[in-house]
Design an enzyme around this catalytic site. Structure first.
Site, PDB file in Angstrom:
ATOM      1  N   ASN A 143      21.554 -30.717 -12.732  1.00 31.49           N
ATOM      2  CA  ASN A 143      20.536 -31.775 -12.764  1.00 31.49           C
ATOM      3  C   ASN A 143      20.912 -32.859 -11.761  1.00 31.49           C
ATOM      4  O   ASN A 143      22.096 -33.092 -11.514  1.00 31.49           O
ATOM      5  CB  ASN A 143      20.459 -32.384 -14.164  1.00 31.49           C
ATOM      6  CG  ASN A 143      19.446 -33.526 -14.246  1.00 31.49           C
ATOM      7  OD1 ASN A 143      18.328 -33.413 -13.743  1.00 31.49           O
ATOM      8  ND2 ASN A 143      19.830 -34.629 -14.874  1.00 31.49           N
ATOM      9  N   HIS A 175      20.408 -36.891 -11.427  1.00 31.95           N
ATOM     10  CA  HIS A 175      20.029 -38.033 -12.262  1.00 31.95           C
ATOM     11  C   HIS A 175      20.121 -39.316 -11.434  1.00 31.95           C
ATOM     12  O   HIS A 175      21.101 -39.514 -10.712  1.00 31.95           O
ATOM     13  CB  HIS A 175      20.970 -38.117 -13.472  1.00 31.95           C
ATOM     14  CG  HIS A 175      20.689 -39.293 -14.338  1.00 31.95           C
ATOM     15  ND1 HIS A 175      19.598 -39.351 -15.180  1.00 31.95           N
ATOM     16  CD2 HIS A 175      21.321 -40.480 -14.467  1.00 31.95           C
ATOM     17  CE1 HIS A 175      19.594 -40.521 -15.799  1.00 31.95           C
ATOM     18  NE2 HIS A 175      20.624 -41.221 -15.379  1.00 31.95           N
ATOM     19  N   SER A 218      23.470 -38.960  -9.141  1.00 32.71           N
ATOM     20  CA  SER A 218      24.576 -38.069  -9.503  1.00 32.71           C
ATOM     21  C   SER A 218      24.042 -36.661  -9.725  1.00 32.71           C
ATOM     22  O   SER A 218      22.978 -36.483 -10.313  1.00 32.71           O
ATOM     23  CB  SER A 218      25.222 -38.511 -10.825  1.00 32.71           C
ATOM     24  OG  SER A 218      25.592 -39.873 -10.796  1.00 32.71           O
ATOM     25  N   ASP A 242      22.547 -36.082 -19.954  1.00 35.03           N
ATOM     26  CA  ASP A 242      23.131 -36.734 -18.775  1.00 35.03           C
ATOM     27  C   ASP A 242      24.642 -36.929 -18.920  1.00 35.03           C
ATOM     28  O   ASP A 242      25.237 -37.804 -18.274  1.00 35.03           O
ATOM     29  CB  ASP A 242      22.462 -38.095 -18.486  1.00 35.03           C
ATOM     30  CG  ASP A 242      20.981 -37.957 -18.187  1.00 35.03           C
ATOM     31  OD1 ASP A 242      20.596 -36.926 -17.605  1.00 35.03           O
ATOM     32  OD2 ASP A 242      20.212 -38.862 -18.540  1.00 35.03           O
TER      33      ASP A 242
END
Ligand code: NHR
Ligand code: GAR
Length: 223
Positions: free
Chosen positions: A110, A112, A139, A148
């Site tokens: 992911n 973020h 990030s 996260d």
């Protein structure tokens, strides 16, 4: 580098500028291919970006499911069918359940919009401004059940300006997302990056801390 390009499925919900940056990087030599794009929103602009490149698109509209685990089960079986080497969350806005995330452990990334571990969750640009932070950024992390909270691979830092508002700050962070995500995916595609026992390994070295780039430096490299 492996002979075959890395096969990826990209999960999106919105505009898809990160998807676009990845596709542009593939055009420029990133040894990967996007075999499908999945959106939980039927109207996502990201779907049109994919379709215009003849990349298969699928929609799993979360509003058609009574429960989160039913949405997850549908996504899980679609990912099973597509069987990519890597799943890339690019502006994907649905929290994923534990069992799905566990099955893709070490194979799901992911991006973020904050300097993790700071500012998990939503509305990061607004919260960073309200807190009067000097630094913000983005990030790339492995996705785990902790929202996260998975192992962070790399971050790009941008300086907050005195006259920034949410839109201007978001736009600068977006630009560094577009440089950082293809860079990390390139490491995966070339077999340089792995996750072992929840620690990212880059070029056979454990990343005990996320690699942090300054935005200007990163953008220059990306050129
Ligand atoms: N799923 C798990 N299990 N772990 C992560 O680390 C995840 C994840 C799913 C998405 C992206 C994340 C981000 O980068 C992400 C990471 C959505 C929400 C959220 O609250 C929070 C974080 C992220 C994505 N979503 C609401 C929900 O109820 C819906 C919000 C909306 O639709 O606008 O799922 O920030
Ligand atoms: C990006 O800034 C990404 O970091 C963020 O949404 C934007 C998507 O832009 N992700 C999240 O906030 C996840 N909750 P894009 O659709 O143009 O790539």
């Amino acid at each position: 580098m492996t002979d075959q390009p890395l096969s990826m499925v990209v999960l999106v919900s919105g505009t898809g500028s990160n998807l676009q940056a990845i596709l542009d990087a593939i055009d420029a030599g990133l040894p990967a291919q996007v075999t499908a794009v999945i959106s939980n929103r039927p109207q996502a602009l990201a779907l049109r970006r994919a379709a215009s490149r003849n990349i298969p698109t699928r929609v799993i509209d979360h509003r058609e499911f009574a429960r989160r685990d039913e949405f997850d089960a549908r996504l899980d079986s679609l990912l099973d069918e597509l069987n990519p080497q890597l799943v890339v969350l690019a502006g994907f806005m649905r929290i994923l359940g534990d069992s799905l995330v566990r099955r893709w452990h070490g194979r799901m990334l992911n991006i973020h919009p904050s300097l993790l571990p700071d500012y998990r969750g939503l509305h990061t640009h607004r919260r960073v401004l309200e807190a009067g932070e000097r630094w913000h950024g983005c990030s790339v992390h492995y996705v785990t059940a902790e929202l996260d909270g998975g192992p962070v691979i790399a971050r790009a830092r941008v300086e907050v300006h005195a006259n920034d508002d949410e839109a201007s700050l978001k736009s600068r962070v977006h630009h560094c997302e577009h440089a950082l995500y293809p860079k990390v995916i390139d490491w995966v595609a070339r077999g340089r990056l792995k996750l072992a026992h929840d620690t990212p390994i880059l070029d056979n070295k454990q990343l005990r801390q996320a690699l942090t780039f300054d935005a200007p430096q990163l953008m220059e490299e990306a050129l």
